[in-house]
Design an enzyme around this catalytic site. Structure first.
Site, short mmCIF file in Angstrom:
data_model
loop_
_atom_site.label_atom_id
_atom_site.label_comp_id
_atom_site.label_asym_id
_atom_site.label_seq_id
_atom_site.Cartn_x
_atom_site.Cartn_y
_atom_site.Cartn_z
N TYR A 21 0.81 -1.22 0.00
CA TYR A 21 0.00 0.00 0.00
C TYR A 21 0.85 1.27 0.00
CZ TYR A 21 1.04 -0.52 4.98
OH TYR A 21 1.68 -0.68 6.19
N GLY A 66 10.38 6.53 0.83
CA GLY A 66 11.31 5.47 0.89
C GLY A 66 11.75 5.01 2.28
N CYS A 250 -0.61 18.30 11.32
CA CYS A 250 -1.08 19.25 10.31
C CYS A 250 -2.43 18.85 9.74
CB CYS A 250 -0.05 19.41 9.20
SG CYS A 250 0.26 17.92 8.22
N CYS A 256 -3.86 23.61 4.99
CA CYS A 256 -2.48 23.20 4.76
C CYS A 256 -1.51 24.32 5.11
CB CYS A 256 -2.28 22.82 3.30
SG CYS A 256 -3.13 21.31 2.80
N CYS A 271 4.46 19.39 0.78
CA CYS A 271 3.80 18.35 1.56
C CYS A 271 4.26 16.98 1.07
CB CYS A 271 2.27 18.48 1.40
SG CYS A 271 1.32 17.11 2.13
N ASP A 272 4.38 16.04 1.99
CA ASP A 272 4.84 14.69 1.68
C ASP A 272 3.90 13.98 0.70
OD1 ASP A 272 6.56 12.55 1.86
OD2 ASP A 272 5.57 11.68 3.60
N CYS A 344 -15.42 11.47 6.35
CA CYS A 344 -16.41 12.29 7.06
C CYS A 344 -17.31 11.44 7.94
CB CYS A 344 -17.24 13.08 6.05
SG CYS A 344 -18.61 14.02 6.78
#
Length: 366
Positions: A21, A66, A250, A256, A271-272, A344
């Site tokens: 995943y 990674g 966050c 953001c 952002c990652d 939600c």
């Protein structure tokens, strides 16, 4: 200038494991250069020097991938040397998120001695973990991960457990929590499916994730009531919010920010989850943080996250939910506005079932 936090990918997206995943594998498949290679010492010095010049009070260097240990132990020894060389009175925090597969005694001793906060990826019990977290030969990695946890404990390295909540983990909340509660500091992060969103492969269904949150919170509350506090990052954040404080996660702030992700070649992103060509802000070798933060692209990234869905405007849980993570609000509509979080219903279930207990807990904690 404020404190600064950097998320650094010293080995880009390279990894010796093949977790089914892995969200970053999808990120790499959606940009022109999938893997930017290992970070050079020159690039490392550029980012350390620029961070030290920009920050006030403190600077945090967080290493992910990674698999960031693929950069090698000498890379992190050089990091410590450069931090000492360029520091001008700042507090420095180092952390690393690892699958643990390359950690030996030398690594564990180094991380402990240099006070790294370590995140170790472990998805609950053996059968759940090994189902998706496999090495390149297709073997499960649970036993190796437990050996690493025990090695950290022997050497006194401070670490927490990061558990990815895929649909199978979400279906076994009690088994998952009980398998890792002994490590005391836990993070549960819902699994992310690919950007195309054509079908849900690994992420939990909203109903499953809602039930997972409810049952896990009840176990968390049980332990607190029994005097056996186990930190669960999300629940700790909700308590902080109820006490009028800003969440440190966050994804719980409602909008953001640009926290600066630095790829192996020095390219910088906001952002990652969005280390994509579209959102490249600059390169650490040529651009300073102040300029990148004020850039049109950075401002666009922040501003497009601010939109509040009409359902959120009238939801009595919004003050705690805040609409959820931007990545869970994909896809955006034709006006470039984020949708409603795919979780939600999960959060509605959780706050309706556990909201009063959360508030009582917040009142009790000093």
């Amino acid at each position: 200038m404020p404190p600064i936090s950097l998320l650094i990918k010293p080995a880009s997206g390279a990894c010796q494991y093949r977790c089914k995943y892995c969200f970053y594998a999808d990120v790499m498949n959606n940009r022109s250069v999938p893997n930017y290679g290992s970070m050079t010492f020159e690039t490392l010095e550029s980012l350390v020097k620029r961070a030290m010049l920009y920050a006030e009070g403190s600077v945090a260097f967080a290493f992910q991938g990674g698999e960031p240990t693929l950069a090698g132990l000498d890379f992190y020894r050089e990091l410590i040397r450069l931090e000492k060389k360029h520091n001008r009175g700042l507090q420095v925090f180092n952390s690393i998120q690892t699958n643990g597969g390359l950690i030996d005694d030398e690594w564990a001793e180094f991380l402990a001695e240099n006070r790294f906060l370590v995140g170790l990826s472990l998805d609950g019990c053996k059968n759940l973990h090994d189902q998706y977290r496999k090495d390149a030969q297709g073997n499960g990695t649970y036993d190796r991960t437990l050996e690493t946890a025990e090695r950290f404990q022997r050497h006194g390295a401070e670490f927490n457990i990061l558990c990815v909540v895929n649909d199978d983990v979400a279906s076994h909340p009690t088994e998952t929590y009980e398998a890792i509660r002994r490590f005391k500091y836990l993070q549960f992060i819902p699994c992310i499916d690919d950007f195309d969103l054509k079908e849900r492969l690994f992420s939990p269904s909203p109903e499953n994730y809602g039930r997972f949150l409810i049952e896990t919170f009840r176990l968390y509350l049980r332990d607190i009531q029994n005097g056996e506090y186990v930190s669960v990052r999300a629940f700790d954040n909700y308590v902080q919010m109820l006490k009028g404080r800003r969440p440190e996660s966050c994804s719980m702030t409602g909008r953001c920010t640009c926290y600066f992700v630095i790829e192996g070649n020095g390219d910088v992103y906001p952002c990652d989850f969005y280390v994509l060509d579209k959102w490249k802000l600059g390169n650490i070798a040529f651009d300073d943080f102040r300029t990148m933060l004020k850039s049109k692209k950075a401002q666009e990234f922040v501003s497009t996250s601010v939109y509040m869905h009409p359902d959120c405007r009238v939801c009595r849980h919004y003050s705690l939910c805040r609409g959820g993570c931007r990545r869970d609000r994909e896809p955006f509509d034709e006006m470039n506005r984020p949708g409603k979080s795919r979780y939600c219903e999960s959060y509605r279930m959780f706050f309706e079932a556990c909201g009063e207990d959360l508030r009582n807990l917040a009142r009790l904690i000093r």
